[in-house]
Scaffold this active site. Structure first.
Site, mmCIF file in Angstrom:
data_model
loop_
_atom_site.group_PDB
_atom_site.id
_atom_site.type_symbol
_atom_site.label_atom_id
_atom_site.label_comp_id
_atom_site.label_asym_id
_atom_site.label_seq_id
_atom_site.Cartn_x
_atom_site.Cartn_y
_atom_site.Cartn_z
ATOM 1 N N ASP A 120 -2.143 0.060 -6.134
ATOM 2 C CA ASP A 120 -1.705 0.439 -4.790
ATOM 3 C C ASP A 120 -0.682 -0.507 -4.173
ATOM 4 O OD1 ASP A 120 -3.619 -1.684 -4.361
ATOM 5 O OD2 ASP A 120 -3.605 -1.108 -2.258
ATOM 6 N N ASP A 179 -6.326 -1.632 -10.772
ATOM 7 C CA ASP A 179 -6.193 -2.764 -9.864
ATOM 8 C C ASP A 179 -7.494 -2.838 -9.074
ATOM 9 O OD1 ASP A 179 -4.976 -4.792 -8.197
ATOM 10 O OD2 ASP A 179 -4.699 -3.227 -6.696
ATOM 11 N N ASP A 197 1.985 -4.070 -8.019
ATOM 12 C CA ASP A 197 1.555 -3.191 -9.107
ATOM 13 C C ASP A 197 2.705 -2.362 -9.667
ATOM 14 O OD1 ASP A 197 -1.120 -3.983 -8.980
ATOM 15 O OD2 ASP A 197 -1.557 -2.559 -7.382
#
Length: 654
Positions: free
Chosen positions: A548, A339, A552
């Protein structure tokens, strides 16, 4: 007379119950018996020898016999305890008294060392994580009340003195304070936290008395979650551990049967061949040697200890594996997908500029956007709130909002419908916004540039279906982001990607700076899932996803190994992930893989050592060449070597 509770009495009790006392008695008696036997002392006749060695045997033999009986009651007939009892009692039967005592003595000493090694591994984790304060000082009407942390409600004000551990997660009410976060993150440098920022349970206040407003109940605190993760980790066994457990259940009865055949086959052969000299005690001795060698202690204890040690070593680096199975699985990773925001970047956004449309003023735009974002924990929301507060803009924190996943927020203020989010949100609602193509130019720093081409994060606002303005925010890569990519490439992991909901131009710029060739932006949560599913269609890809945020969680669950950033990460991401990095450092992904590989190497070294030595001595024992002394080394000695090898994981600092 009352019970004494002084330290002296506790010390005396500890001395009396020392686990080394009984083996020491047996050892001294064994040594004395061997000396008297060698000196051919006249009083040390056959009866005296038997009595002497029985007395030497009992201190170490009785506890093992007790364990053997308990395992038989639990229908585990072929346990290592049963094998040791059969082998040593058999040695007494054939008159090999010293060897019978020696086998049980060294087995007991080996068990003590195994227990000590396990305790060391457990204590390594306990020292890191057993940092739960037993009390919390609650401020009520300017008076201090001491309560257990579990009884402190959310919203209460607590006070923590310098040098004390924070008992609960909370929001700092003091202006600024420094905290030791080593127990949670493994970082030795103190961390400075300012007013309204989050302070986590387990941190130590280093410089002053502070006050906090409790934000989570005790059982939901960061520390409680970490403790639970590590305590549960030992329940999730690695494939090698599961294999050894199953193997031992099959292996032990087989070798017991083979030991029986070592006696039976020569006996049957002697019946058919009268010339073949069958001496029962000689063949029984060989069978007993075979039994001692075959005990699977080295494998049964050293392999779980290796994984437990790996989990402990990772914890010291601020990396939490939720089980030995994940420690094993991470070694197979060949694809790492990141990410962006909060993972590779700091997630510390700053407002760079504003643009207004129509009659909306800067103050009005900031008031609306900050009020809508006031309940969000997203880094962008926090940056907007901080900017508005610095500008002394009034914020309405009582607004009810509706989250539109991947787009933004919807709210109502003064009867007006408000939308705050990315440009996709405006597109989905059919709201036109400034674009170089349609000739509408942005004011100030965004003049005549298409929003989607601006290398920054745009937060747009619409009022009653009309574009009202936007804010431009920028984020920066974490200091170790480039090093993380470099270290992963050194581990021959070259398939590296970024998936982000941010604009493609921002994602591409970051990827270029870090040396990542594949970067995909403008992705909704379902877009990330679709991309990961595409990667998984190639069975050769073993994928780790590092993220995080709450959005996600689906991809963390879908990947082979989900790695969550635990410092800034959302609860959903941490709960879904298999590995949690408490320091929020992407470079720790490579560290986690290295620890996994070191653990696997040590486990397989132990398996190879145990099988090689045992097989060699088994063959020698069956052939009558190896004695009980070699058997003791093949069992206890190899077990100790394997344990020492496993424990060295805990000594690893790099």
């Amino acid at each position: 007379m009352g019970n004494c509770s002084c330290n002296h009495c506790h010390t005396e009790k500890k001395k009396q119950t020392s686990p080394y006392l009984l083996p020491a008695i047996s050892f001294l008696m064994l040594l004395g018996g061997i000396v008297m036997q060698a000196a051919e002392a006249p009083f040390f006749n056959q009866t005296m020898r038997l009595c002497w060695y029985v007395l030497a045997y009992l201190p170490v033999g009785l506890p093992v016999m007790k364990e053997a009986l308990e395992s038989i009651r639990e229908k585990d007939v072929f346990s290592e305890f049963t094998l040791m009892c059969i082998a040593t009692l058999g040695a007494f039967y054939i008159g090999e008294y010293p060897e019978g005592v020696a086998v049980m003595l060294f087995y007991s000493i080996g068990e003590l060392f195994q227990g000590k090694a396990l305790d060391k591994a457990r204590n390594n984790i306990s020292a890191l994580l057993d940092v739960r304060p037993e009390t919390a000082t609650v401020i009520r009407q300017n008076e201090q009340v001491t309560l257990p942390p579990s009884e402190v409600p959310v919203g209460a004000i607590i006070e923590v003195k310098a040098g004390e551990r924070v008992p609960l997660d909370g929001k700092l009410l003091s202006e600024i304070a420094a905290f030791n976060t080593a127990a949670l993150t493994g970082e030795s440098l103190p961390r400075t936290i300012v007013r309204d920022e989050e302070v986590l349970a387990g941190m130590i206040v280093t410089d002053k008395v502070i006050r906090l407003e409790v934000t989570r109940p005790y059982n939901q605190s960061t520390l409680a979650r970490i403790l639970e993760l590590v305590q549960n980790a030992s329940e999730r066994k690695a494939p090698a551990e599961l294999f050894i457990r199953k193997f031992a259940r099959i292996y032990t009865p087989i070798v017991t049967g083979l030991a029986f055949l070592i006696v039976l086959i020569p006996f049957l052969y002697s019946l058919m061949q009268p010339d073949f000299p069958f001496i029962f005690n000689d063949w029984l001795y060989r069978a007993l040697v075979f039994l001692v060698i075959s005990c699977p202690c080295a494998l049964v204890i050293s392999i779980p200890l290796g994984y437990f040690g790996g989990i402990g070593a990772a914890s010291r680096q601020g990396i939490l594996f939720k089980g030995g199975n994940y420690l094993d699985a991470i070694t197979k990773i060949n694809t790492v997908v990141f990410d962006k925001t909060g993972t590779l970047t700091k997630g510390l956004f700053k407002v760079q500029s504003l643009s207004m449309a129509g009659n909306v003023s800067e103050e009005e735009l900031l008031h609306i956007v900050a009020s809508v974002e006031s309940r969000s924990n997203h880094p962008i929301a926090k940056a907007i709130l901080a900017y508005a507060q610095n500008r002394q803009i009034a914020i309405n924190t009582s607004i009810e909002t509706t989250e539109l996943a991947g787009y933004g927020l919807k709210a109502e203020i003064g009867g007006k419908q408000i939308l705050v989010g990315n440009t996709r949100l405006l597109d989905s609602e059919g709201i036109s916004f400034p674009s170089g193509e349609n000739g509408i130019s942005l004011e100030r720093n965004l003049c005549s540039t298409r929003m989607e081409d601006i290398p920054g994060t745009i937060v747009a606002c619409a009022i009653d279906g009309r574009y009202a303005g936007s804010l431009l925010l920028a984020d920066t890569p974490k200091e170790d982001a480039a090093e993380a990519i470099k270290q992963l490439k050194e581990l021959n992991i070259n398939n590296l990607e970024i998936l982000s909901g941010d604009k493609q131009i921002i994602v591409s710029n970051l990827a270029s700076r870090l040396g990542i060739t594949r970067a995909y932006g403008d992705l909704l949560p379902e877009g990330k899932v679709a991309h990961l599913e595409e990667l998984k269609r190639n069975a050769a890809n073993k994928i780790a996803f590092v993220g995080d945020g709450i959005n996600d969680a689906p991809v963390l669950a879908l990947s082979d190994i989900g790695i969550a950033m635990g410092g800034l990460g959302g609860d959903a991401a941490i709960e879904t992930a298999d590995v949690v990095i408490q320091t929020d450092q992407p470079v720790k992904v490579a560290t986690a893989i290295r620890i996994g590989k070191l653990t696997r190497n040590i486990v397989w070294q132990n398996i190879t050592l145990a099988f090689t030595v045992k097989l060699a001595v088994l063959i020698l024992g069956a052939g009558g060449i190896a004695t009980m002394w070699e058997a003791v080394f093949a069992d206890v000695g190899v077990a100790l070597l394997a344990i020492l090898n496993a424990v060295r994981i805990l000594k690893t600092n790099k």
